[in-house]
Motif scaffolding. Structure first.
Motif, short mmCIF file in Angstrom:
data_model
loop_
_atom_site.label_atom_id
_atom_site.label_comp_id
_atom_site.label_asym_id
_atom_site.label_seq_id
_atom_site.Cartn_x
_atom_site.Cartn_y
_atom_site.Cartn_z
N CYS A 1 -20.50 -0.07 13.91
CA CYS A 1 -20.08 1.33 14.04
C CYS A 1 -21.15 2.23 14.64
O CYS A 1 -20.85 3.32 15.12
CB CYS A 1 -19.65 1.87 12.69
SG CYS A 1 -18.20 1.05 12.06
N ILE B 1 -17.09 10.31 2.89
CA ILE B 1 -18.47 10.13 3.38
C ILE B 1 -18.85 11.30 4.29
O ILE B 1 -19.96 11.83 4.23
CB ILE B 1 -18.61 8.78 4.14
CG1 ILE B 1 -18.35 7.60 3.20
CG2 ILE B 1 -20.01 8.66 4.76
CD1 ILE B 1 -18.44 6.23 3.87
N ARG C 1 -5.20 -5.61 2.37
CA ARG C 1 -4.93 -4.16 2.33
C ARG C 1 -6.20 -3.32 2.16
O ARG C 1 -6.20 -2.13 2.44
CB ARG C 1 -3.95 -3.84 1.21
CG ARG C 1 -4.49 -4.13 -0.17
CD ARG C 1 -3.49 -3.75 -1.24
NE ARG C 1 -4.07 -3.92 -2.57
CZ ARG C 1 -3.49 -3.53 -3.67
NH1 ARG C 1 -2.31 -2.95 -3.63
NH2 ARG C 1 -4.08 -3.70 -4.85
N GLY D 1 -16.09 -2.44 0.00
CA GLY D 1 -15.97 -1.01 0.31
C GLY D 1 -16.79 -0.10 -0.58
O GLY D 1 -17.47 0.81 -0.10
N ASN D 2 -16.72 -0.35 -1.90
CA ASN D 2 -17.43 0.50 -2.86
C ASN D 2 -18.93 0.53 -2.62
O ASN D 2 -19.57 1.58 -2.64
CB ASN D 2 -17.20 -0.07 -4.26
CG ASN D 2 -16.24 0.76 -5.03
OD1 ASN D 2 -16.32 1.97 -4.94
ND2 ASN D 2 -15.33 0.13 -5.74
N ARG E 1 -8.03 7.98 -0.57
CA ARG E 1 -9.31 7.23 -0.55
C ARG E 1 -10.09 7.44 0.73
O ARG E 1 -11.31 7.32 0.74
CB ARG E 1 -9.06 5.74 -0.71
CG ARG E 1 -8.33 5.32 -1.94
CD ARG E 1 -9.16 5.56 -3.19
NE ARG E 1 -8.34 5.35 -4.38
CZ ARG E 1 -8.63 4.52 -5.35
NH1 ARG E 1 -9.74 3.82 -5.31
NH2 ARG E 1 -7.84 4.42 -6.39
N GLY F 1 -23.03 1.59 10.14
CA GLY F 1 -22.09 0.47 10.25
C GLY F 1 -22.66 -0.86 9.81
O GLY F 1 -23.78 -0.94 9.28
N GLY F 2 -21.90 -1.89 10.06
CA GLY F 2 -22.24 -3.25 9.62
C GLY F 2 -23.65 -3.65 10.03
O GLY F 2 -24.12 -3.30 11.11
N ASN G 1 -14.68 7.56 6.79
CA ASN G 1 -14.03 7.95 5.55
C ASN G 1 -14.31 9.44 5.33
O ASN G 1 -15.47 9.88 5.41
CB ASN G 1 -14.65 7.11 4.41
CG ASN G 1 -14.04 7.40 3.08
OD1 ASN G 1 -13.96 8.55 2.66
ND2 ASN G 1 -13.61 6.36 2.42
N THR H 1 0.86 -1.20 0.00
CA THR H 1 0.00 0.00 0.00
C THR H 1 0.89 1.23 0.00
O THR H 1 2.12 1.14 0.11
CB THR H 1 -0.94 0.01 1.22
OG1 THR H 1 -1.91 1.04 1.05
CG2 THR H 1 -0.20 0.24 2.54
#
Ligand code: ACO
Length: 322
Positions: A112, A255, A151, A214-215, A36, A310-311, A252, A28
């Motif tokens: 989260c 976001i 990563r 992620g996307n 990102r 979150g999840g 992020n 990375t």
């Protein structure tokens, strides 16, 4: 009757892992991670630290700020998805360490948004007169459930804890909270092991740690948070222009910027800690809140919008007259 935040506190482990440190571990670059996610570094719990030890430190600091002693606390709720043990729950660890007896002590497991759920629950207990002094904590030790060879995920997360003390008040206070979830998205963000599912990686044939598309998470997060902002303001009968500070979940930077844009808030009115802390899951909102309270940005009487996603997916918000 309302509940109001009487004090805030937080704890971050001493060890800092920079993007440069990660460049030595995996394929990375600092540039990729910053561009990102906005993240420059994150804190990592020492081997002897756990979610409960971090929670206890954050709780002590919040109680000191609120000027309350352990014998006044009559409700403890911890939002976490990385408890020390399967049971007893983390809140009972906090309770014992603080010398508190015979009070409710529970944890909520909503990734989260764990702190937003915990805050919403404690707010209801105070409003109903069932609690007079609640300790509300968000804490996570996500570095323990990372696949350090992946990563796409391991660069994003860090450890920490944040806490608030809630007390009853005739003046607002927490104006409103919203919590919600949509389980159809569970495969976009999950940890592939568990008690009844099993911890045997080979048997499960699962990925080695926290798994995220992620996307796709990004898109649902932006849309959901955007809707949540409107719902929260409407529920409290406030306008966007009434909000002094946005205290968002720190997943992020992009976001966070999208949520600020939705509120038409300049970034100067958004509390951002993601650069230094990464995504600390349930700890991120109370960590950011405590940071801005202690450095004097957030002042009594101001209106705050807290939100997290979150999840699950799970999400939650609170509109607060601080
Ligand atoms: N370093 C370098 N390259 C990388 C890294 C890395 N650390 N990670 C991934 N890449 C590569 C990928 O392999 C891919 O390469 P390819 O195009 O050759 O296949 C490329 O970078 C792009 O990968 P994407 O995943 O498409 O990158 P994206 O721009 O979507 O950014 C990120 C990824 C930062 C994860 C973003 O999607 C995101 O933030 N999503 C939301 C996460 C979130 O909000 N989570 C909230 C909840 S967390 C919780 O509840 C626990």
């Amino acid at each position: 009757m309302y509940s109001r935040i009487a004090g805030t506190g937080s704890y971050l482990p001493e060890k800092i892992v920079t993007n440069a440190d990660l460049e030595k571990l995996i394929d990375t670059t600092d540039e990729w991670i910053r561009s990102r996610s906005g993240i420059e570094q994150r804190h990592m719990a020492a081997p002897e630290e756990t979610t409960s030890t971090m929670s206890i430190e954050a709780a002590k600091r919040a109680m000191e700020a609120a000027g309350v002693t352990a014998d006044e606390i009559d409700f403890i709720v911890v939002g976490t998805t990385t408890p020390d043990l399967v049971f007893p729950n983390v809140a009972t660890f906090v309770q014992a360490a603080l010398g508190i007896h015979d009070t409710p002590a529970l944890s909520v497991e909503t990734a989260c948004s764990g702190f937003m759920y915990a805050l919403s629950i404690a707010d209801k207990y105070i409003r109903l007169g069932e609690a007079k002094c609640a300790l509300v904590i968000g804490a996570d030790c996500l570095t323990r459930i990372m696949d350090w060879s992946n990563r796409s995920t391991c660069v994003l997360f860090g450890d920490g804890a944040g806490a608030v003390v809630l007390k009853p008040s005739e003046e607002p206070g927490i104006l409103t909270t919203i919590i919600s979830a949509d389980g159809q998205y569970r495969d976009l963000l999950y940890y592939p092991f568990g008690v009844s599912y099993g911890f045997d990686q080979l048997r499960a044939g699962a990925p080695a740690g926290l798994t995220m598309k992620g996307n796709e998470v990004f898109k649902v997060a932006v849309n959901t948070l955007s809707r949540l902002v409107d719902q929260t303001l409407a529920k409290a009968g406030l306008e966007r222009s009434d909000v002094d500070w946005l205290v968002p979940h720190q997943a992020n930077l992009r976001i966070i910027m999208a949520a600020a844009k939705k509120l038409a808030l300049p970034m100067e009115q958004v509390v951002v800690t993601v650069r230094q802390q990464g995504n600390t899951s349930a700890a991120s909102v109370p960590l950011a809140l405590d940071c801005a309270v202690r450095d004097g940005r957030i002042q009594r009487g101001q209106t705050l919008l807290l939100e997290a996603f979150g999840g699950g997916f799970t999400w939650g918000s609170a509109l607060i007259r601080y």
